[in-house]
Design a protein around this motif. Structure first.
Motif, PDB file in Angstrom:
ATOM      1  N   THR A  14       0.825  -1.211   0.000  1.00 44.01           N
ATOM      2  CA  THR A  14       0.000   0.000   0.000  1.00 44.01           C
ATOM      3  C   THR A  14       0.860   1.261   0.000  1.00 44.01           C
ATOM      4  O   THR A  14       0.520   2.243  -0.666  1.00 44.01           O
ATOM      5  CB  THR A  14      -0.983   0.019   1.187  1.00 44.01           C
ATOM      6  N   VAL A  17       2.161   1.691  -3.610  1.00 47.11           N
ATOM      7  CA  VAL A  17       1.126   2.150  -4.545  1.00 47.11           C
ATOM      8  C   VAL A  17       0.860   3.640  -4.347  1.00 47.11           C
ATOM      9  O   VAL A  17       0.805   4.407  -5.318  1.00 47.11           O
ATOM     10  CB  VAL A  17      -0.174   1.331  -4.390  1.00 47.11           C
ATOM     11  N   LEU A  18       0.707   4.075  -3.113  1.00 48.98           N
ATOM     12  CA  LEU A  18       0.403   5.491  -2.870  1.00 48.98           C
ATOM     13  C   LEU A  18       1.578   6.397  -3.227  1.00 48.98           C
ATOM     14  O   LEU A  18       1.382   7.503  -3.742  1.00 48.98           O
ATOM     15  CB  LEU A  18      -0.026   5.697  -1.419  1.00 48.98           C
ATOM     16  N   GLN A  21       1.610   6.592  -6.918  1.00 49.32           N
ATOM     17  CA  GLN A  21       0.454   7.368  -7.343  1.00 49.32           C
ATOM     18  C   GLN A  21       0.707   8.861  -7.136  1.00 49.32           C
ATOM     19  O   GLN A  21       0.239   9.690  -7.925  1.00 49.32           O
ATOM     20  CB  GLN A  21      -0.796   6.924  -6.595  1.00 49.32           C
ATOM     21  N   GLN A  66       0.082   4.298   6.441  1.00 47.67           N
ATOM     22  CA  GLN A  66      -0.542   3.017   6.127  1.00 47.67           C
ATOM     23  C   GLN A  66      -0.445   2.007   7.265  1.00 47.67           C
ATOM     24  O   GLN A  66      -1.141   1.002   7.254  1.00 47.67           O
ATOM     25  CB  GLN A  66       0.053   2.424   4.851  1.00 47.67           C
ATOM     26  N   ARG A  72      -5.410   3.299   5.974  1.00 48.43           N
ATOM     27  CA  ARG A  72      -5.954   2.460   4.893  1.00 48.43           C
ATOM     28  C   ARG A  72      -7.200   3.101   4.297  1.00 48.43           C
ATOM     29  O   ARG A  72      -7.386   3.125   3.087  1.00 48.43           O
ATOM     30  CB  ARG A  72      -6.375   1.139   5.446  1.00 48.43           C
ATOM     31  N   GLY A  75      -6.321   5.931   2.142  1.00 43.72           N
ATOM     32  CA  GLY A  75      -5.861   5.434   0.848  1.00 43.72           C
ATOM     33  C   GLY A  75      -7.021   5.125  -0.088  1.00 43.72           C
ATOM     34  O   GLY A  75      -6.967   5.419  -1.287  1.00 43.72           O
ATOM     35  N   TRP A  76      -8.078   4.527   0.465  1.00 49.90           N
ATOM     36  CA  TRP A  76      -9.274   4.256  -0.337  1.00 49.90           C
ATOM     37  C   TRP A  76      -9.892   5.562  -0.839  1.00 49.90           C
ATOM     38  O   TRP A  76     -10.255   5.682  -2.005  1.00 49.90           O
ATOM     39  CB  TRP A  76     -10.320   3.485   0.474  1.00 49.90           C
ATOM     40  N   GLN A  79      -8.294   7.368  -3.803  1.00 51.08           N
ATOM     41  CA  GLN A  79      -8.416   6.793  -5.148  1.00 51.08           C
ATOM     42  C   GLN A  79      -9.430   7.572  -5.981  1.00 51.08           C
ATOM     43  O   GLN A  79      -9.352   7.604  -7.202  1.00 51.08           O
ATOM     44  CB  GLN A  79      -8.816   5.315  -5.063  1.00 51.08           C
ATOM     45  N   PHE A  99      -4.328   2.592 -10.992  1.00 53.95           N
ATOM     46  CA  PHE A  99      -3.883   2.662  -9.600  1.00 53.95           C
ATOM     47  C   PHE A  99      -4.917   2.074  -8.649  1.00 53.95           C
ATOM     48  O   PHE A  99      -4.554   1.477  -7.634  1.00 53.95           O
ATOM     49  CB  PHE A  99      -3.512   4.095  -9.203  1.00 53.95           C
ATOM     50  N   LEU A 100      -6.185   2.217  -8.962  1.00 57.46           N
ATOM     51  CA  LEU A 100      -7.216   1.580  -8.149  1.00 57.46           C
ATOM     52  C   LEU A 100      -7.056   0.062  -8.205  1.00 57.46           C
ATOM     53  O   LEU A 100      -7.149  -0.620  -7.174  1.00 57.46           O
ATOM     54  CB  LEU A 100      -8.613   1.995  -8.618  1.00 57.46           C
ATOM     55  N   TRP A 103      -4.133  -0.820  -6.089  1.00 51.88           N
ATOM     56  CA  TRP A 103      -4.481  -0.674  -4.678  1.00 51.88           C
ATOM     57  C   TRP A 103      -5.218  -1.918  -4.180  1.00 51.88           C
ATOM     58  O   TRP A 103      -4.881  -2.487  -3.142  1.00 51.88           O
ATOM     59  CB  TRP A 103      -5.321   0.589  -4.498  1.00 51.88           C
TER      60      TRP A 103
END
Length: 143
Positions: A14, A17-18, A21, A66, A72, A75-76, A79, A99-100, A103
């Motif tokens: 996570t 990814v972030l 992103q 994270q 978390r 992070g959602w 998106q 990216f979604l 994720w």
């Protein structure tokens, strides 16, 4: 010398990814700025730079948080803006969808890896901790 405990796979995925992103969002801001300067798009500069760079910073902050449960959820939530930015430029929505997908994949695979690691540690702990059923039977046969 003691070994450092292994970091959670979900945490690593996570955060990666972030962070990636955030870089993609920075490039998206630059693309939108270029389109605005070329006259292809009409966005106020304060919205483009303030909102865009604020989003990049927020993604970086969320990557660092994270380890916490609310991180978390953040992070959602983060998106969504990348998908909404697709209203200004459709390719940004495509990148947002990618990216979604990353994720979701990071959460699912990370969770699976973490569960398997926990099962392995539990199995190793029970094997080292005491006699197993096979050991008891062997000791009974010798007596």
């Amino acid at each position: 010398m003691t070994a450092r405990p292994q970091r959670s796979a979900t945490l690593v995925f996570t955060q990666a990814v972030l962070a990636l992103q955030a870089l993609a969002a920075l490039f998206a801001v630059l693309v939108l700025w270029g389109l605005t300067r070329a006259g292809e798009l009409d966005l106020p500069a304060w919205l483009l730079w303030g909102g865009g760079l604020g989003f990049v910073i927020l993604l970086g902050y969320a990557a660092g948080k994270q380890g916490r449960r609310w991180g978390r959820w953040l992070g959602w939530v983060l998106q969504v803006p990348m998908l909404v930015a697709g209203l200004a430029e459709s390719t940004i929505a495509v990148i947002g969808v990618m990216f979604l997908a990353l994720w979701i994949t990071g959460l699912r695979l990370g969770g699976r890896i973490d569960r398997e690691r926990a099962e392995r540690v539990a199995a190793e702990g029970s094997a080292e901790g005491g006699p197993t059923a096979g050991d008891s039977a062997a000791e009974d046969a010798q007596a």
